[in-house]
Design a protein around this motif. Structure first.
Motif, PDB file in Angstrom:
ATOM      1  N   SER A  60      29.843  76.704  47.002  1.00 44.99           N
ATOM      2  CA  SER A  60      30.814  76.212  47.933  1.00 44.99           C
ATOM      3  C   SER A  60      31.715  75.534  47.579  1.00 44.99           C
ATOM      4  O   SER A  60      33.117  75.437  48.041  1.00 44.99           O
ATOM      5  CB  SER A  60      30.134  76.010  49.401  1.00 44.99           C
ATOM      6  N   THR A 105      40.244  77.568  47.534  1.00 41.29           N
ATOM      7  CA  THR A 105      40.971  77.838  48.824  1.00 41.29           C
ATOM      8  C   THR A 105      41.873  76.971  49.207  1.00 41.29           C
ATOM      9  O   THR A 105      42.835  77.555  49.592  1.00 41.29           O
ATOM     10  CB  THR A 105      39.606  77.795  50.026  1.00 41.29           C
ATOM     11  N   ASN A 142      26.763  75.666  42.385  1.00 34.25           N
ATOM     12  CA  ASN A 142      26.864  76.992  41.517  1.00 34.25           C
ATOM     13  C   ASN A 142      28.105  77.545  41.171  1.00 34.25           C
ATOM     14  O   ASN A 142      28.836  77.570  41.973  1.00 34.25           O
ATOM     15  CB  ASN A 142      25.758  77.775  42.142  1.00 34.25           C
ATOM     16  N   TYR A 196      27.316  71.248  56.830  1.00 33.45           N
ATOM     17  CA  TYR A 196      27.628  72.361  56.047  1.00 33.45           C
ATOM     18  C   TYR A 196      26.570  72.826  55.346  1.00 33.45           C
ATOM     19  O   TYR A 196      26.138  73.958  55.459  1.00 33.45           O
ATOM     20  CB  TYR A 196      28.863  72.241  55.397  1.00 33.45           C
ATOM     21  N   TRP A 217      22.884  74.791  44.753  1.00 32.18           N
ATOM     22  CA  TRP A 217      23.788  75.957  44.849  1.00 32.18           C
ATOM     23  C   TRP A 217      25.091  75.747  45.343  1.00 32.18           C
ATOM     24  O   TRP A 217      25.814  76.360  45.125  1.00 32.18           O
ATOM     25  CB  TRP A 217      22.840  76.533  46.030  1.00 32.18           C
ATOM     26  N   MET A 218      25.232  74.558  46.081  1.00 29.92           N
ATOM     27  CA  MET A 218      26.783  74.185  46.377  1.00 29.92           C
ATOM     28  C   MET A 218      27.722  73.990  44.961  1.00 29.92           C
ATOM     29  O   MET A 218      28.623  74.403  45.084  1.00 29.92           O
ATOM     30  CB  MET A 218      26.730  72.658  47.131  1.00 29.92           C
ATOM     31  N   TYR A 259      17.776  84.099  45.136  1.00 26.13           N
ATOM     32  CA  TYR A 259      18.470  82.680  45.774  1.00 26.13           C
ATOM     33  C   TYR A 259      18.192  83.004  47.558  1.00 26.13           C
ATOM     34  O   TYR A 259      18.087  82.100  48.000  1.00 26.13           O
ATOM     35  CB  TYR A 259      19.945  82.580  45.475  1.00 26.13           C
ATOM     36  N   PRO A 276      29.779  84.852  49.363  1.00 23.18           N
ATOM     37  CA  PRO A 276      28.945  83.800  49.782  1.00 23.18           C
ATOM     38  C   PRO A 276      29.091  83.045  51.075  1.00 23.18           C
ATOM     39  O   PRO A 276      28.344  82.360  51.566  1.00 23.18           O
ATOM     40  CB  PRO A 276      29.151  82.589  48.706  1.00 23.18           C
ATOM     41  N   TRP A 277      30.488  83.153  51.624  1.00 21.73           N
ATOM     42  CA  TRP A 277      30.592  82.777  52.810  1.00 21.73           C
ATOM     43  C   TRP A 277      30.730  83.898  54.035  1.00 21.73           C
ATOM     44  O   TRP A 277      30.847  83.707  55.198  1.00 21.73           O
ATOM     45  CB  TRP A 277      32.160  82.251  53.163  1.00 21.73           C
ATOM     46  N   PHE A 332      28.413  81.322  43.025  1.00 21.43           N
ATOM     47  CA  PHE A 332      28.506  81.361  44.815  1.00 21.43           C
ATOM     48  C   PHE A 332      28.522  79.939  45.436  1.00 21.43           C
ATOM     49  O   PHE A 332      28.515  79.923  46.493  1.00 21.43           O
ATOM     50  CB  PHE A 332      27.359  82.367  45.252  1.00 21.43           C
ATOM     51  N   LEU A 383      24.861  87.957  49.070  1.00 23.90           N
ATOM     52  CA  LEU A 383      25.492  86.495  48.412  1.00 23.90           C
ATOM     53  C   LEU A 383      26.381  86.428  47.449  1.00 23.90           C
ATOM     54  O   LEU A 383      27.398  85.751  47.543  1.00 23.90           O
ATOM     55  CB  LEU A 383      24.166  85.969  48.161  1.00 23.90           C
ATOM     56  N   PHE A 384      26.343  87.405  46.383  1.00 22.20           N
ATOM     57  CA  PHE A 384      27.095  87.498  45.277  1.00 22.20           C
ATOM     58  C   PHE A 384      28.474  87.993  45.659  1.00 22.20           C
ATOM     59  O   PHE A 384      29.353  87.622  45.148  1.00 22.20           O
ATOM     60  CB  PHE A 384      26.321  88.169  44.157  1.00 22.20           C
ATOM     61  N   TRP A 435      24.679  76.348  55.798  1.00 21.88           N
ATOM     62  CA  TRP A 435      25.051  77.481  54.693  1.00 21.88           C
ATOM     63  C   TRP A 435      23.544  78.279  54.265  1.00 21.88           C
ATOM     64  O   TRP A 435      23.547  79.288  54.036  1.00 21.88           O
ATOM     65  CB  TRP A 435      25.759  77.002  53.388  1.00 21.88           C
ATOM     66  N   MET A 459      34.399  77.504  45.646  1.00 21.46           N
ATOM     67  CA  MET A 459      35.272  78.196  46.574  1.00 21.46           C
ATOM     68  C   MET A 459      36.222  77.421  47.392  1.00 21.46           C
ATOM     69  O   MET A 459      37.304  77.804  47.589  1.00 21.46           O
ATOM     70  CB  MET A 459      34.107  79.080  47.323  1.00 21.46           C
ATOM     71  N   PHE A 460      35.605  76.132  47.881  1.00 21.44           N
ATOM     72  CA  PHE A 460      36.443  75.496  48.682  1.00 21.44           C
ATOM     73  C   PHE A 460      37.695  74.910  47.993  1.00 21.44           C
ATOM     74  O   PHE A 460      38.847  75.114  48.204  1.00 21.44           O
ATOM     75  CB  PHE A 460      35.836  74.320  49.162  1.00 21.44           C
TER      76      PHE A 460
END
Lengths: 275, 312
Positions: free
Chosen positions: B152, B159, B147, A23, B144-145, A239, A43-44, B150, A39-40, A27, B155-156
């Motif tokens: 993930s 969710t 961050n 992942y 970044w993961m 980024y 992000p997905w 943004f 991105l902002f 990503w 976010m995960f």
């Protein structure tokens, strides 16, 4: 039936682990094709208009192109030197009797057990005395010095597996040890040398520590240190361009890995049992 | 060999091609080792010895003046330098969590890969992948993961309804180290699995066959054959984890630079900070001495211990 369920659960676990491993890479690839705005906002999200603009930016303004050339010069030079020096020493210390052989063998491989981080300060002084700070030559020599121990250990494991009869009969034919090495042993060791070369290449290409301490000018930067520089400088918030730079930096080693996966894993697991 | 040496000892050794040849021939071992030996002496041993000397002084890179301190640097390190002590704790935590998490998972995955060969090959290729990517690239991706805007990870969590856990992972003093450990395990699981596989594959199948003929059950087989072999491997893997923790630098420098409030330093990042950022290379060399002693000497002792136990 119970076996089926167990297999099914196992499949789920393996899939989850695989997704976790893939992942972050996935990503980053996706992000490298986006704009910062995209991105902002999401992000997905899928990039609306995927373009290689970020890659061009990373290569050009991010200095990644120049850094890749530098890394290639440094890595290939280090690998070339090691590929010649290591088999010589490994052959000599495995198959030729000479005075102080035991001591010299220990001196040659001790570096494998020492953290180069410990000696950063005196190593920098040494390079300063040699006038090699901020030069590729200084970096190359340091990489050779600190990667030789593993290379020699790995090569020794190969040379001790060659039957003595081969070198004895060559001796009877009147060949000197030098000829035995260059005409018989070196060609015979080529597959092993290739393994060492690939692992060393990946190690040097990826190395951060020495480049970080020994290099000063961005025009000399190798890939990892340039990558870090790109994320802290003027493009610190860009980024998506940084993502492109990350992907660029990983391409050579991932390509090598796809081609030589088996060789690389064999060589790497040797590190655990090389003693 | 003897014959050559005797002829060399006769007094009338003129410098002829013949004597040169004999000299080269009777010293071929040393001569072939010489280039590697020069590298080892110049780039490994000379700095190593000089490090001990440099650690006894206060000095800077720009001035030739050196003030002799004796062992003051070491006293300060162990009695006053809270960050240094914290970094030792972090190294211990790093080695401990790596062993505790990666080794059992690695053994489990290796067993699965061996059992289901076809799907196992692909799976193996996937989990080893992070190891070939540069640590700087991996660190950036995981920064970044984690961050807060943004990333993930948050976010995960949102969710799946665990939004209350979301936080700036690397900026929070309570979670920064855990977040780094997560990345460490992500990188090295594949390596641990690979090393385990190398061990399991080195067991000749005939051993299992004869065990089956002797009437050993599957569990007995694991206990009597696989486990003793794995025991040796586990000790080796722990040694690698300990030595590796002292070689840790890139990930922490890129992800947190030792922050927040110096809580994530390992010994090597603190060495770098003091030697090159705070301009105290003497103190940095002293930290280097401890890194060398801890990693090299402890590991050598462990290796000796294991060896004597295993060969008994």
């Amino acid at each position: 039936m119970r076996k089926r369920i167990r297999l099914f659960m196992l499949g789920i676990v393996l899939t989850l682990i695989s997704i976790t491993m893939i992942y972050p890479v996935f990503w980053t690839i996706l992000t490298s094709l986006k704009t910062n705005r995209e991105l902002f906002i999401d992000p997905w999200g899928i990039p609306e208009d995927p373009s290689i603009e970020n890659y061009l930016k990373a290569l050009d303004r991010g200095n990644m192109g120049n850094a890749a050339v530098n890394s290639l010069i440094v890595s290939l030079s280090s690998v070339a030197l090691i590929s010649i020096i290591a088999p010589m020493a490994a052959y000599a210390t495995s198959r030729i009797e000479f005075r102080l052989r035991g001591l010299i063998t220990n001196l040659l491989i001790a570096g494998f057990f020492i953290a180069p981080h410990a000696v950063l300060v005196p190593l920098l002084l040494l390079l300063r005395d040699l006038g090699l700070i901020d030069t590729h030559l200084g970096l190359i020599l340091s990489y050779v010095g600190w990667n030789l121990p593993f290379a020699i250990l790995f090569m020794k494991a190969f040379f001790v597996s060659i039957p003595y009869s081969l070198q004895d009969s060559a001796r009877v034919d009147g060949l000197s040890n030098y000829s035995i090495f260059s005409k018989i042993m070196f060609p015979l060791a080529l597959p092993t040398i290739l393994t060492v070369a690939i692992i060393t290449f990946i190690g040097v290409w990826n190395d951060f520590l020495f480049a970080f301490v020994f290099l000063r000018s961005p025009s000399n930067f190798t890939v990892p240190i340039n990558l870090l520089n790109f994320t802290t400088g003027r493009y610190g918030n860009d980024y998506v361009a940084q993502s492109a730079a990350v992907i660029i930096s990983a391409i050579p080693t991932i390509v090598l890995y796809t081609v030589f996966a088996e060789r690389i894993r064999r060589g790497v697991s040797f590190m655990a049992f090389g003693r | 060999m003897k014959r050559f040496r005797e002829s060399n000892n006769t007094k009338n050794t003129f410098f002829t091609p013949q004597t040169l040849r004999r000299f080269l021939d009777s010293n071929s071992g040393l001569i072939l080792s010489l280039p590697a030996l020069i590298f080892a002496l110049l780039f490994v041993f000379y700095p190593l010895v000089q490090m001990f000397y440099l650690s006894l002084f206060r000095w800077t890179f720009v001035s030739p003046n050196m003030t002799f301190l004796g062992l003051e640097n070491f006293r300060r390190m162990f009695l006053e330098d809270q960050v240094y002590l914290r970094s030792l704790l972090n190294v211990a935590l790093l080695a401990g969590q790596s062993s505790a998490i990666q080794i059992p998972i690695g053994i489990a995955l290796a067993t699965i890969i061996l059992r289901y060969r076809r799907i196992g090959r692909l799976f193996w290729a996937i989990i080893f992948l992070p190891y070939v990517i540069s640590s700087v690239a991996v660190s950036l991706v995981w920064t970044w993961m984690y961050n807060p805007y943004f990333g993930s990870v948050n976010m995960f969590l949102r969710t799946v309804g665990l939004g209350f856990l979301a936080r700036p992972w690397l900026g929070d003093i309570n979670t920064a180290l855990i977040a780094i450990f997560g990345t460490v395990n992500w990188i090295y699981i594949g390596l641990t699995t690979t090393m385990t596989l190398a061990t399991l594959r080195s067991i000749p199948p005939s051993i299992f066959e004869s065990a089956r003929i002797d009437g050993l059950s599957g569990f007995q087989e694991f206990r009597k054959i696989t486990l003793p072999l794995l025991k040796e491997l586990i000790v080796v893997l722990i040694i690698i984890d300990v030595a590796g923790a002292f070689k840790f630098f890139d990930l922490i420098w890129v992800m947190t630079q030792g922050g927040p409030s110096d809580s994530t330093h390992v010994t090597t990042t603190w060495l770098y900070r003091t030697a090159f950022r705070a301009s105290e290379p003497g103190y940095g060399a002293a930290i280097g001495v401890t890194v060398f002693l801890f990693s090299f000497v402890i590991v050598q002792l462990l290796v000796k211990l294991v060896r004597s136990k295993l060969t008994r």
